[in-house]
Each structure stands twice: as C-alpha cells, then as structure tokens.
Design a protein around this motif. Structure first.
Motif, short mmCIF file in Angstrom:
data_model
loop_
_atom_site.label_atom_id
_atom_site.label_comp_id
_atom_site.label_asym_id
_atom_site.label_seq_id
_atom_site.Cartn_x
_atom_site.Cartn_y
_atom_site.Cartn_z
N PHE A 36 0.88 -1.15 0.07
CA PHE A 36 0.11 0.01 0.12
C PHE A 36 0.96 1.25 0.11
O PHE A 36 0.68 2.41 -0.72
CB PHE A 36 -0.77 0.17 1.16
CG PHE A 36 -1.78 1.44 1.36
CD1 PHE A 36 -3.00 1.37 0.60
CD2 PHE A 36 -1.30 2.50 2.07
CE1 PHE A 36 -3.57 2.64 0.54
CE2 PHE A 36 -2.01 3.63 2.18
CZ PHE A 36 -3.25 3.63 1.32
N MET A 37 1.90 0.96 0.82
CA MET A 37 2.67 2.38 0.98
C MET A 37 3.58 2.69 -0.18
O MET A 37 3.79 4.02 -0.68
CB MET A 37 3.89 2.40 2.01
CG MET A 37 3.37 1.72 3.45
SD MET A 37 2.77 3.31 4.48
CE MET A 37 2.78 2.73 5.84
N GLY A 38 3.63 1.67 -1.05
CA GLY A 38 4.29 1.98 -2.50
C GLY A 38 3.55 2.33 -3.46
O GLY A 38 3.94 2.43 -4.70
N SER A 39 2.14 2.21 -3.23
CA SER A 39 1.22 2.31 -4.42
C SER A 39 1.00 3.73 -4.71
O SER A 39 1.42 4.77 -4.33
CB SER A 39 -0.22 1.64 -4.13
OG SER A 39 -0.73 2.47 -2.88
N PHE A 40 0.14 3.94 -5.69
CA PHE A 40 -0.19 5.30 -6.40
C PHE A 40 -0.84 6.17 -5.33
O PHE A 40 -1.31 7.39 -5.53
CB PHE A 40 -0.82 5.10 -7.61
CG PHE A 40 0.17 4.95 -8.81
CD1 PHE A 40 0.65 5.80 -9.47
CD2 PHE A 40 0.11 3.55 -9.38
CE1 PHE A 40 1.86 5.63 -10.22
CE2 PHE A 40 0.85 3.38 -10.52
CZ PHE A 40 1.69 4.16 -10.76
N ILE A 41 -1.77 5.34 -4.48
CA ILE A 41 -2.39 5.89 -3.13
C ILE A 41 -1.29 6.13 -2.11
O ILE A 41 -1.54 7.46 -1.53
CB ILE A 41 -3.55 5.21 -2.80
CG1 ILE A 41 -4.54 4.66 -3.87
CG2 ILE A 41 -4.39 5.86 -1.69
CD1 ILE A 41 -5.57 3.61 -3.61
N GLY A 42 -0.73 5.15 -1.73
CA GLY A 42 0.33 5.36 -0.72
C GLY A 42 1.40 6.46 -0.72
O GLY A 42 1.51 7.03 0.07
N VAL A 43 1.81 6.36 -1.70
CA VAL A 43 3.07 7.54 -2.14
C VAL A 43 2.79 8.87 -1.97
O VAL A 43 3.28 9.69 -1.23
CB VAL A 43 3.78 7.31 -3.39
CG1 VAL A 43 4.78 8.34 -3.66
CG2 VAL A 43 4.61 5.86 -3.28
N PRO A 44 1.54 9.24 -2.69
CA PRO A 44 1.13 10.83 -2.43
C PRO A 44 0.84 11.02 -1.01
O PRO A 44 1.03 12.19 -0.12
CB PRO A 44 -0.12 10.95 -3.17
CG PRO A 44 0.00 9.79 -4.41
CD PRO A 44 0.54 8.76 -3.64
N ILE A 45 0.15 10.07 -0.17
CA ILE A 45 -0.12 10.18 1.27
C ILE A 45 1.19 10.57 2.08
O ILE A 45 1.35 11.33 2.85
CB ILE A 45 -0.90 9.03 1.77
CG1 ILE A 45 -2.31 9.09 1.17
CG2 ILE A 45 -1.24 8.99 3.37
CD1 ILE A 45 -3.37 7.74 1.56
N LEU A 46 1.99 9.36 1.80
CA LEU A 46 3.26 9.43 2.71
C LEU A 46 4.03 10.93 2.25
O LEU A 46 4.66 11.44 3.05
CB LEU A 46 4.28 8.44 2.15
CG LEU A 46 3.95 7.07 2.58
CD1 LEU A 46 4.78 5.95 2.34
CD2 LEU A 46 3.92 7.02 4.23
#
Lengths: 129, 149
Positions: free
Chosen positions: B80-90
């Motif tokens: 999840f962290m490396g996904s297209f959702i996770g990266v912008p959140i991080l």
C-alpha cells in the motif's frame, strides 16, 4: 505594575501557583518540552526510514529490534502521542462548544491515541525481545 | 442571533458601529484573518499540519504493527505504501511533518523571546517555507535513491 493590586498574593505567585484549574502552565510547558524532545527524534526517524525505503521485512524487523532503535522508537511513540493528544486537545477546546462536547471529544481522542500508542509500543517491544 | 445555553456566549456578543449585534467568533478563527498575510497563514498552517500529522500517525502504527505481525502483513503494508495512493499520502505526511517541525522551532524561538519584530517574523517565515521544501525533497531523494538501489 500599572494594574492596581486587589489581592495579597503577588502576580508571580498567581502565575506559578496554579490558577483555579490547579494545572497552571503545565499543559503549555509540556507541549514545549515534548516538542524539543521530538525534534531530534523525528529527524533521526525520518532519515532512518528514508534510507531503508523498499527494504524487505527481514531487514526492517531486524532494524526495529536493535535495542538502541527499539528504545528510541518507544520513546518517540510515547512522547509523540502525548504531544499529539495535547495539540488536538487545544484545537478541540478552541473550536468546539459547548463544554460537554469538548469533554466527550477529548476523551474519545485520548482513548484512540492511547490504544494506538500501546499498539505501536507493544509491536516494537515484541520485535525487540 | 442564535439562542445559546452557554453562559460564556454572553461575552461573545459585540455591537457594530451602527448598533446592530454581531456574534463574535470563538478563538481567532480563519474568517477573522486576511489570509494574504504570511503571519496568519503560517500560523493556521502550523495547526493544520499538526492535525494532518496526527492522522498520518496511523501509518506509523500500521508500519510497526505489520512488522511485528510478520512478513505477510508487512508485505501488504509495504504494497500500500508504495502504491499510487500510498506514495502521495506519505509525501503529504512528509511535507506536513517538516513544516510542523520547522514552524515549531520558530515558535520555540518566540517562546525564548526572540524574533518578534516584523522584518524578522517575515524572514523566519520564508526560512520555514523554504526549509520545508528543501527537507521534504531531500527526504524523498534519500528514499528514492534507497528504493532504486
């Protein structure tokens, strides 16, 4: 002092000695103390994680489990969640009315933060021991 | 004027110069400020970044809890962290965190009694903005280089 004194207790005594809430400046002071403690801890954490981005579970679990790292992570968790609870408390006090809503919302926030902090601390300690 | 049972509301009713009543805001609120001023904009940004970071703590808890749970749970979290959702959140958490740290240091400087004059206030304000950009990009350069290698 321009203001006329109307009580025997000097102004400094009033500031130091806890107003009607008996808390004095404790909340304000602890917010500053925790922020000073969190600054080096967060810089250490941010770059420690960034430099290990994409590492597999074996590497990260071993890194968390090292005694030095585990202790710093538990301290970061404890102080970080304390600081968060204090900060959110002030936001709630500023923008929410009436008083009973403030109390209920703050209790709910602190309950959730306490559970999350314990979950994080237990996870770190479990990896470390 | 809305009816209220809160006694403190009595102190929150003001009068305009024409005599009509006006409901005062609670604490200094967004609408009482001219947001074109850097001072007030950075002040509310400190609060917003702190609140955003509070929500972002969930990802820290997920990270350590998944690591403790084992390789499978850690893999799902990392996915999840490396996904297209996770990266912008991080990335958003990184920016909010650096802003909150640097603006917090500016607040500590004020607590120690320095930097209250207007030119210094604006100078330290720009340092916080530039510092946030530099530190956020630097953190992600470190992460992307580590990820790629």
């Amino acid at each position: 002092m321009i203001e006329q004194q109307t009580r025997l207790q000097p102004p400094l005594g009033r500031v130091r000695g806890f107003g009607s809430a008996k808390n004095g400046t404790h909340h304000w002071w602890m917010q500053r103390v925790t922020s000073i403690a969190l600054t080096p801890l967060m810089i250490w954490f941010a770059f420690s994680i960034a430099i290990r981005a994409g590492e597999p579970w074996e590497v990260m679990a071993e890194w968390i489990a090292r005694p030095f790292n585990a202790v710093l992570l538990v301290v970061l968790t404890a102080i970080g969640f304390y600081h968060t609870a204090q900060g959110l408390q002030v936001v709630v006090e500023d923008y929410i009315r009436p008083d009973r809503s403030v109390m209920v919302v703050n209790m709910a926030i602190k309950a959730v933060l306490t559970l999350l902090a314990l979950l994080a601390a237990l996870s770190i300690i479990r990896l470390a021991v | 004027m809305a009816h209220s049972n809160d006694a403190r509301e009595a102190l929150m009713i003001g009068r305009r110069t024409d005599g009509t009543t006006v409901r005062r805001p609670l604490s200094p609120h967004l609408q009482v400020y001219d947001m074109l001023q850097m001072t007030s904009a950075l002040s509310i940004m400190h609060r917003i970044s702190g609140a955003a970071w509070s929500v972002g703590l969930i990802f820290f808890v997920w990270w350590v809890a998944a690591a403790a749970a084992g390789p499978e749970a850690y893999g799902r979290m990392a996915g999840f962290m490396g996904s297209f959702i996770g990266v912008p959140i991080l990335f958003g958490i990184t920016a909010a965190a650096w802003y909150h740290i640097l603006a917090g240091i500016r607040h500590l400087m004020w607590d120690f009694g320095y930097g209250y004059d207007i030119p210094t206030t604006y100078r330290t304000g720009w340092i916080v903005i530039a510092g946030t950009a530099v530190m956020t990009v630097l953190t992600w350069i470190v992460a992307i280089v580590a990820w790629a290698s």
